[in-house]
Enzyme design. Sequence first.
Site, PDB file in Angstrom:
ATOM      1  N   ASP A 156      31.678 -28.208 -47.447  1.00  0.00           N
ATOM      2  CA  ASP A 156      31.485 -29.062 -48.616  1.00  0.00           C
ATOM      3  C   ASP A 156      31.397 -30.526 -48.190  1.00  0.00           C
ATOM      4  OD1 ASP A 156      31.263 -29.335 -51.370  1.00  0.00           O
ATOM      5  OD2 ASP A 156      32.943 -27.986 -51.746  1.00  0.00           O
ATOM      6  N   ASP A 218      27.232 -27.776 -58.968  1.00  0.00           N
ATOM      7  CA  ASP A 218      27.864 -26.465 -59.167  1.00  0.00           C
ATOM      8  C   ASP A 218      27.294 -25.713 -60.359  1.00  0.00           C
ATOM      9  OD1 ASP A 218      29.369 -27.440 -57.144  1.00  0.00           O
ATOM     10  OD2 ASP A 218      31.301 -27.138 -58.129  1.00  0.00           O
TER      11      ASP A 218
HETATM   12  C1  GLA Z   1      32.440 -28.067 -54.705  1.00  0.00           C
HETATM   13  C2  GLA Z   1      31.449 -26.955 -54.413  1.00  0.00           C
HETATM   14  C3  GLA Z   1      31.895 -25.682 -55.120  1.00  0.00           C
HETATM   15  C4  GLA Z   1      33.284 -25.293 -54.660  1.00  0.00           C
HETATM   16  C5  GLA Z   1      34.258 -26.445 -54.884  1.00  0.00           C
HETATM   17  C6  GLA Z   1      35.598 -26.225 -54.221  1.00  0.00           C
HETATM   18  O1  GLA Z   1      32.408 -28.445 -56.028  1.00  0.00           O
HETATM   19  O2  GLA Z   1      30.172 -27.327 -54.820  1.00  0.00           O
HETATM   20  O3  GLA Z   1      30.986 -24.643 -54.877  1.00  0.00           O
HETATM   21  O4  GLA Z   1      33.277 -24.935 -53.301  1.00  0.00           O
HETATM   22  O5  GLA Z   1      33.744 -27.658 -54.346  1.00  0.00           O
HETATM   23  O6  GLA Z   1      36.488 -27.265 -54.475  1.00  0.00           O
END
Ligand code: GLA
Length: 536
Positions: A156, A218
């Site tokens: 990430d 997301d």
């Molecule tokens: C980000 C990523 C998600 C997930 C969260 C975890 O938002 O895009 O897919 O992995 O972090 O905290």
Amino acid sequence: MRMKCFAAAMMCAATLTVTARDIERPTMGWSSWNTYYIDINDSLIMSQADAMVRLGLKDVGFKYVNIDDGYFGGRDEATGRLLIHPTRFPKGLKPVVAYIHSLGLKSGIYSDAGANTCGNYWNDDTIAQNVGLLGHEQQDMDMFFKELGCDFIKVDFCGADGYSNHPHYSFEPQDRYAVIHNAIVNTGRDDVRLNICRWNYPGTWVSDVATSWRISEDIRDNWNSVKNIIAQSLYLSAYAGDGHYNDMDMLEVGRSMTPTEDETHFGMWCIMASPLLIGCDMTTLKPETHKLLTNTEIIALNQDPLGLQAYVASTDGKTYVLVKDIEEAYGKTRAIALYNPTDEPQEITVDMEDLDLGGKVKMRDLMNRKDAGTVEGKWSETVKPHGVRLYRLEADKRMERKVYEGETAYLSAYQEIYNPMALGTGTYVPDPICSGGVKATNLGIRPGNDLRWKNVYSEKGGRYTMTVDCLTTDKGRMIVSVNGAPGQVLEFDGNKDGITSVPVTIDLKPGENEIRLYNDRYRMPDIDRMTLSPAV
Ligand code: GLA
């Protein structure tokens, strides 16, 4: 990671024949994030792994059990060693990874390119501070891949992005992911899959370091989110290939969307060759979700040996027909999706000419797993709101492609992290004057900011007339080069009202060709499309 070696070897092979290559297919598995966020623990992960096997999901290809954010327990101050959460994983990760492996599955893990994770910032997981890879790249990768034996890592970017970490660290993604990639290489493992999570297409450098990369923010458990991610991936097919994939994010099927929306979500992720990571609780999987996730005819589109992402073959502005080769490159078998993102039923017309297929075409309805007769020429079908129809087509004849849209081309400097206009990198923008409603723009001015159609196929090779359709208000010029040979200059007159078309004669070799348009010094006209026809 292994694909790098493959890619180099295959580049030579590609000049000889165009056949299915031994490439890695999109990752299939389950990830903890969508349903559980940071509230994960060892028995939860192991029961999901059990369910994957028990429900036959492993048998249809789902293999990776990925622990996302939430397992962190800080860092040992003296040694810098990463600690695991004391109550969520009291025995550490080792027995969990070993259990996953004992079931014949693969194990995925999560980290961050900076100092803290996204869960630390957005989900108040206070313990997940200073647990990211920054300054601990080799130490952590050795732990993940040599000690624990994990097989996949999602990295990430919250800890390295000024807005989403408390110290406001801000790093260049390309630099951070290069260091991270090297740390994985240094473990000696050549089978680890690296997934980059930078929430937009990061740039063409990404396929040198990662197996897959997120292209969006997301995903959420609702139709708008799914629709927006599909829209963001519609013109990214040129950046997938050779075992590297655009990641449309983890699946939300089996949660609160309608059966039609779930089908469209899964079906589009399959034909667009996205990784398929189930995001729901597999221990309570609904029968209809099980049926969808074990539809091997749709999964076959995703795991097809050519590893291609479908591109937009035609659109009426509201609906889309996407197509890709399956089974054999430039052969008679293709897969298509008739996609209706609107809130009303829509009649979608498919013209076999747009799909480069001729003669009688046998159709198989993949969602319903049944033959759907034979068509010739055109046919129309009403597709439900938020719906998709997926077909495998087998034609009498494969025709050479005549139309190459700018929006299906590879732009060598393409990236979505920074404003392309400010950075001077080529991009795609809607333009109603253009065929397909989209054009490639902001090209030229410097070396490397060019456009390439990398998949121009000519069965026998020979002389062709290539007509380039452009938009330019003033006089403009660019160079066209085929397969890296010395180029020819194309001059365009300015046209305030529409498209300017300029023909040029080119020679193609038999098989796959690359056509490149560039201007290292001046801004290029915007590219609507190019068309090809054998020269007479
Ligand atoms: C980000 C990523 C998600 C997930 C969260 C975890 O938002 O895009 O897919 O992995 O972090 O905290």
